[in-house]
Design an enzyme around this catalytic site. Structure first.
Site, PDB file in Angstrom:
ATOM      1  N   LYS A   1       0.867  -1.138  -0.124  1.00 44.22           N
ATOM      2  CA  LYS A   1      -0.163  -0.073   0.055  1.00 44.22           C
ATOM      3  C   LYS A   1       0.770   1.339  -0.014  1.00 44.22           C
ATOM      4  O   LYS A   1       1.791   1.180   0.436  1.00 44.22           O
ATOM      5  CB  LYS A   1      -1.050  -0.015   1.423  1.00 44.22           C
ATOM      6  CG  LYS A   1      -1.906  -1.035   1.378  1.00 44.22           C
ATOM      7  CD  LYS A   1      -2.987  -0.446   2.578  1.00 44.22           C
ATOM      8  CE  LYS A   1      -3.938  -1.776   2.514  1.00 44.22           C
ATOM      9  NZ  LYS A   1      -5.104  -1.521   1.606  1.00 44.22           N
TER      10      LYS A   1
ATOM     11  N   ASP B   1      -7.749  -3.123  10.393  1.00 44.81           N
ATOM     12  CA  ASP B   1      -8.253  -3.987   9.382  1.00 44.81           C
ATOM     13  C   ASP B   1      -8.703  -5.042  10.272  1.00 44.81           C
ATOM     14  O   ASP B   1      -9.091  -6.399   9.743  1.00 44.81           O
ATOM     15  CB  ASP B   1      -7.269  -4.316   8.579  1.00 44.81           C
ATOM     16  CG  ASP B   1      -7.687  -4.802   6.996  1.00 44.81           C
ATOM     17  OD1 ASP B   1      -8.911  -4.513   7.064  1.00 44.81           O
ATOM     18  OD2 ASP B   1      -7.015  -5.450   6.353  1.00 44.81           O
TER      19      ASP B   1
ATOM     20  N   ASP C   1      -2.853  -7.659  -1.606  1.00 42.85           N
ATOM     21  CA  ASP C   1      -3.575  -6.670  -0.766  1.00 42.85           C
ATOM     22  C   ASP C   1      -5.127  -7.061  -0.600  1.00 42.85           C
ATOM     23  O   ASP C   1      -5.919  -6.490   0.084  1.00 42.85           O
ATOM     24  CB  ASP C   1      -3.428  -5.242  -1.357  1.00 42.85           C
ATOM     25  CG  ASP C   1      -3.671  -4.025  -0.381  1.00 42.85           C
ATOM     26  OD1 ASP C   1      -4.088  -4.707   0.845  1.00 42.85           O
ATOM     27  OD2 ASP C   1      -4.021  -2.958  -0.740  1.00 42.85           O
TER      28      ASP C   1
ATOM     29  N   ARG D   1     -10.573 -11.461   1.740  1.00 42.19           N
ATOM     30  CA  ARG D   1     -11.458 -12.372   1.148  1.00 42.19           C
ATOM     31  C   ARG D   1     -10.818 -13.833   1.302  1.00 42.19           C
ATOM     32  O   ARG D   1     -11.454 -14.688   1.424  1.00 42.19           O
ATOM     33  CB  ARG D   1     -11.876 -11.821  -0.175  1.00 42.19           C
ATOM     34  CG  ARG D   1     -10.608 -11.987  -1.137  1.00 42.19           C
ATOM     35  CD  ARG D   1     -11.041 -11.161  -2.486  1.00 42.19           C
ATOM     36  NE  ARG D   1     -11.099  -9.520  -2.291  1.00 42.19           N
ATOM     37  CZ  ARG D   1     -11.478  -8.827  -3.264  1.00 42.19           C
ATOM     38  NH1 ARG D   1     -11.479  -9.217  -4.297  1.00 42.19           N
ATOM     39  NH2 ARG D   1     -11.333  -7.672  -2.848  1.00 42.19           N
TER      40      ARG D   1
HETATM   41  N1  BES Z   1      -8.274  -3.640   4.292  1.00 45.10           N
HETATM   42  C1  BES Z   1      -8.337  -3.153   2.978  1.00 45.10           C
HETATM   43  C2  BES Z   1      -9.568  -2.344   2.685  1.00 45.10           C
HETATM   44  C3  BES Z   1      -9.914  -0.994   3.445  1.00 45.10           C
HETATM   45  C4  BES Z   1      -9.343   0.125   2.738  1.00 45.10           C
HETATM   46  C5  BES Z   1     -10.339  -0.996   4.435  1.00 45.10           C
HETATM   47  C6  BES Z   1      -9.357   1.315   3.304  1.00 45.10           C
HETATM   48  C7  BES Z   1     -10.440   0.387   4.966  1.00 45.10           C
HETATM   49  C8  BES Z   1      -9.981   1.463   4.585  1.00 45.10           C
HETATM   50  C9  BES Z   1      -8.453  -4.098   1.974  1.00 45.10           C
HETATM   51  O1  BES Z   1      -7.536  -5.560   2.407  1.00 45.10           O
HETATM   52  C10 BES Z   1      -7.870  -4.131   0.819  1.00 45.10           C
HETATM   53  O2  BES Z   1      -6.658  -3.726   0.833  1.00 45.10           O
HETATM   54  N2  BES Z   1      -8.730  -3.891  -0.507  1.00 45.10           N
HETATM   55  C11 BES Z   1      -8.381  -3.686  -1.491  1.00 45.10           C
HETATM   56  C12 BES Z   1      -8.755  -4.420  -2.457  1.00 45.10           C
HETATM   57  C13 BES Z   1      -8.186  -4.495  -3.779  1.00 45.10           C
HETATM   58  C14 BES Z   1      -6.702  -5.002  -4.174  1.00 45.10           C
HETATM   59  C15 BES Z   1      -8.912  -5.479  -4.790  1.00 45.10           C
HETATM   60  C16 BES Z   1      -8.990  -2.305  -1.864  1.00 45.10           C
HETATM   61  O3  BES Z   1      -9.868  -2.007  -1.486  1.00 45.10           O
HETATM   62  O4  BES Z   1      -7.980  -1.519  -2.500  1.00 45.10           O
HETATM   63 ZN    ZN Z   2      -7.372  -5.720   4.691  1.00 43.08          ZN
HETATM   64 MN    MN Z   3      -5.568  -4.970   1.923  1.00 42.35          MN
END
Ligand code: BES
Ligand code: ZN
Ligand code: MN
Length: 497
Positions: free
Chosen positions: A279, A290, A349, A353
Site C-alpha cells: 500500500k 483492519d 492486498d 477475502r
Molecule cells: N483492508 C483493505 C480495505 C480497506 C481500505 C479498509 C481502506 C478500510 C479502508 C483491504 O484489504 C484491501 O486492501 N482491499 C483492496 C482490494 C483490492 C486490491 C481489490 C482495496 O480495496 O483496494
Molecule cells: Zn485488508
Molecule cells: Mn488489503
C-alpha cells in the site's frame, strides 16, 4: 467504566455538577420546562428569543445555577423535531451533551429522561439516550502516560426520571445499555490498539480472557493445526509475517441445546500493509483497524453474554498480519483453500477475502442457521457509501432484510448492494478455480461474490464495514478512531430473532 445510577428525585432537587436536559425544537411549553424557566428567571425564554438556543438538534446551552436549582449547572441539548424513529437523534444529543461536559472537565453528569412524545418508543428512546451518554464518555487513553493529558472521564452518570415506576424501567434499560456499551467499548479498544500491541496471538489471548469473564467456550487453532486442516488461503496471507496466525473460535450457548447457532465471522487482519502489493505510505497507519470485523465479533459476544440472550452463537476470527517480506506470498501464487477450491492471487492486498474464505468454510462445521461476516474488506465500499453506512450483501434475502431492519433500529445503517450472478465472471481465472480480484468495477460486489463461493449452501450475509469502522474526528457519541460498528447492529439483530 462510568458508574450508572437511577434517581427518581425531583428534577429541581437533583444534586449534580451538570444536569442535562433534552429539549424538543419549538416545544418549550412542557410543565417541567416552564418551571425551570421560572426558576431561572426566564433566561431560557431569552436565549430562545435571541436564537441562541431553539432546541434544534445538536444545539447546546449551558446555564449556571444559583439557589434556584440543586444542580450547579443545567446543560440544555436540542433534540430537534420529533420523528417516528429518532433514537439516533437522541443518542447523538445525549452524546453531544456529555462531550460538552467533558470539555469543561465535569465528571459527574445527570441525565433527565422525560416522557417522550411517542410513548410507544419510550424504551428505545431512553436506551438510545443512555447509550449515547455512555459511549460519548469513551476515549482511548491508555498510552497517554501523563494523566493530565488524558481527557476527562465521566465517573458517574445519574439517570433522573419522574417517578418510582419510571425508575424501575430506567434501571432495566440502564443494565441493557451498559451491557451493549461494554461490548462496543471492547471493540473500540481492540481497533484502537496499535499494530505492535495486537499480534494474532494477542487477539487470541483477548478471546481467552473474554471466555473466562463471560463463560464462553474458546478454541484456538495454531499454525500447525491450520496446516494439518488445510487452511491454505489463510496461511498464504499469514506467511509474510513472523507473527503466526490463529483461528479463534468462541461459543456462547444461551439458547436451547438443540438449536443451531448463528455464526459470526470477523476479518482479523491485525495490520494490513498490503503485502508484496504494498500500500502507499499515506494513511497506512490506519490499517491497524483492519481487524474491526474481529473486534465487532468479540464485542457482540461480550454483549450477548452480558444480556443473557436466549440464543446460541459461534464467533470465528481468522487472525493474521499482511506484510511484505522474504517469506511473503506473491502475486501469481495459487493457494488451495480449506474448501479445496484453488485461488490465483493477483493482488496480495486483497487478503481479507482469502482468510474469510477459509473461515466461512470452517463455519459450515457448526451447521449454523445463519452466517454473518463482518470485514473492512474494500476501499471501494467507501467510494460507494462513504462513511455513513455499511454495505450488506448476501445469498438469502430474508437474512439481509432482518439485518437492514436492525440497521434502521440501531442507527448503524446498512445499504444493500446487488449480488447478481453477472459479477462472478469477473473472478474467472485461467489457471485456478477463482482469482482474488475482480478489477475496478464494483469492487465491493466482486469481493462479496468471491466470498459467496465459500459460503456455499449456508444462509449467509456479508457486511463491508470499511467506511464505518473508523472515524477521523470525534462527534457526539462517536469517538475518534475505532467506532465499534457492528456490535449495536448485531445485538439488535440477535435480540429480534
Ligand atoms: N483492508 C483493505 C480495505 C480497506 C481500505 C479498509 C481502506 C478500510 C479502508 C483491504 O484489504 C484491501 O486492501 N482491499 C483492496 C482490494 C483490492 C486490491 C481489490 C482495496 O480495496 O483496494
Ligand atoms: Zn485488508
Ligand atoms: Mn488489503
Amino acid at each position: 467504566m462510568t458508574e450508572l445510577n437511577v434517581s427518581s428525585r425531583n428534577l429541581f432537587r437533583t444534586r449534580t455538577a451538570c444536569l442535562v436536559l433534552g429539549v424538543r425544537e419549538g416545544q418549550f411549553r412542557t410543565d417541567w420546562l416552564r418551571e425551570l424557566d421560572n426558576r431561572l428567571r426566564k433566561r431560557l425564554q431569552r436565549s430562545r428569543r435571541d436564537g441562541e438556543f431553539t432546541g434544534g438538534s445538536g444545539q447546546t446551552l449551558m446555564l449556571h445555577c444559583g439557589s434556584e436549582l440543586a444542580a450547579d449547572r443545567v446543560l440544555l441539548v436540542g433534540l430537534g423535531k420529533p420523528a417516528p424513529n429518532d433514537s439516533e437523534a437522541l443518542r447523538r444529543a445525549a452524546g453531544s451533551a456529555v462531550r460538552v461536559a467533558r470539555g469543561k472537565k465535569l465528571d459527574r453528569v445527570a441525565l433527565y429522561l422525560p416522557s417522550f412524545d411517542l410513548a410507544a418508543h419510550q424504551d428505545a428512546a431512553w436506551q438510545a439516550a443512555i447509550e449515547g451518554a455512555l459511549l460519548a464518555g469513551y476515549s482511548f487513553d491508555r498510552y497517554l502516560g501523563d494523566a493530565d493529558k488524558r481527557p476527562t472521564r465521566i465517573a458517574e452518570l445519574t439517570l433522573v426520571t419522574d417517578d418510582r415506576r419510571q425508575a424501575v424501567r430506567a434501571e432495566a434499560l440502564a443494565v441493557r445499555a451498559r451491557a451493549v456499551c461494554s461490548g462496543v467499548e471492547l471493540a473500540r479498544d481492540l481497533v484502537n490498539l496499535p499494530g505492535n500491541g495486537k499480534a494474532p496471538e494477542d487477539l487470541a489471548e483477548q478471546a481467552r480472557q473474554l471466555a473466562r469473564d463471560c463463560g464462553l467456550t474458546c478454541t484456538i487453532l495454531e499454525k500447525q493445526q491450520l496446516e494439518e486442516e488445510g487452511f491454505g488461503a489463510l496461511l498464504g496471507v499469514a506467511q509474510g509475517s513472523r507473527r503466526e496466525p490463529r483461528l479463534i473460535v468462541l461459543e456462547y450457548r444461551g439458547g436451547e441445546q438443540s438449536r443451531k447457532p448463528v455464526a459470526l465471522v470477523g476479518k482479523g487482519v491485525v495490520f494490513d500493509a498490503g503485502g508484496i502489493s504494498l500500500k502507499p505510505a499515506e494513511k497506512m497507519d490506519e490499517m491497524k483497524m483492519d481487524m474491526a470485523g474481529a473486534a465487532a465479533v468479540l464485542g457482540t459476544l461480550k454483549a450477548a453474554a452480558g444480556l443473557k440472550l436466549p440464543i446460541n452463537l459461534v464467533g470465528i476470527i481468522p487472525a493474521v498480519e499482511n506484510l511484505p517480506s522474504g517469506s511473503a506470498y506473491r502475486p501469481g501464487d495459487i493457494l488451495t483453500s480449506l474448501s479445496g477450491k484453488t485461488i490465483e492471487v493477483l493482488n496480495t492486498d486483497a487478503e481479507g477475502r482469502l482468510i474469510l474464505a477459509d473461515a466461512l468454510s470452517y463455519a459450515a462445521r457448526f451447521e449454523p442457521e445463519a452466517v454473518i461476516d463482518l470485514a473492512t474488506l474494500t476501499g471501494a465500499c467507501i467510494i460507494a457509501l462513504g462513511h455513513h453506512a455499511s454495505a450488506v450483501l448476501g445469498n438469502n434475502q430474508g437474512l439481509v432484510r432482518q439485518l437492514l431492519a436492525a440497521g434502521e433500529r440501531s442507527g448503524e445503517k446498512l445499504w444493500q448492494l446487488p449480488l447478481w450472478d453477472d459479477y462472478t465472471a469477473q473472478l474467472k481465472s485461467k489457471v485456478a478455480d477463482l482469482k482474488n480480484i475482480g478489477g475496478r468495477p464494483a469492487g465491493t460486489i466482486t469481493a462479496a461474490a468471491f466470498l459467496r463461493a465459500f459460503a456455499e449452501k449456508q444462509h449467509w450475509a456479508h457486511l463491508d464495514i470499511a467506511g464505518t469502522a473508523w472515524k477521523d474526528a470525534e462527534e457526539d457519541y462517536r469517538s475518534f478512531g475505532g467506532t465499534g460498528v457492528g456490535v449495536r447492529l448485531l445485538v439488535d439483530f440477535l435480540s429480534h430473532r
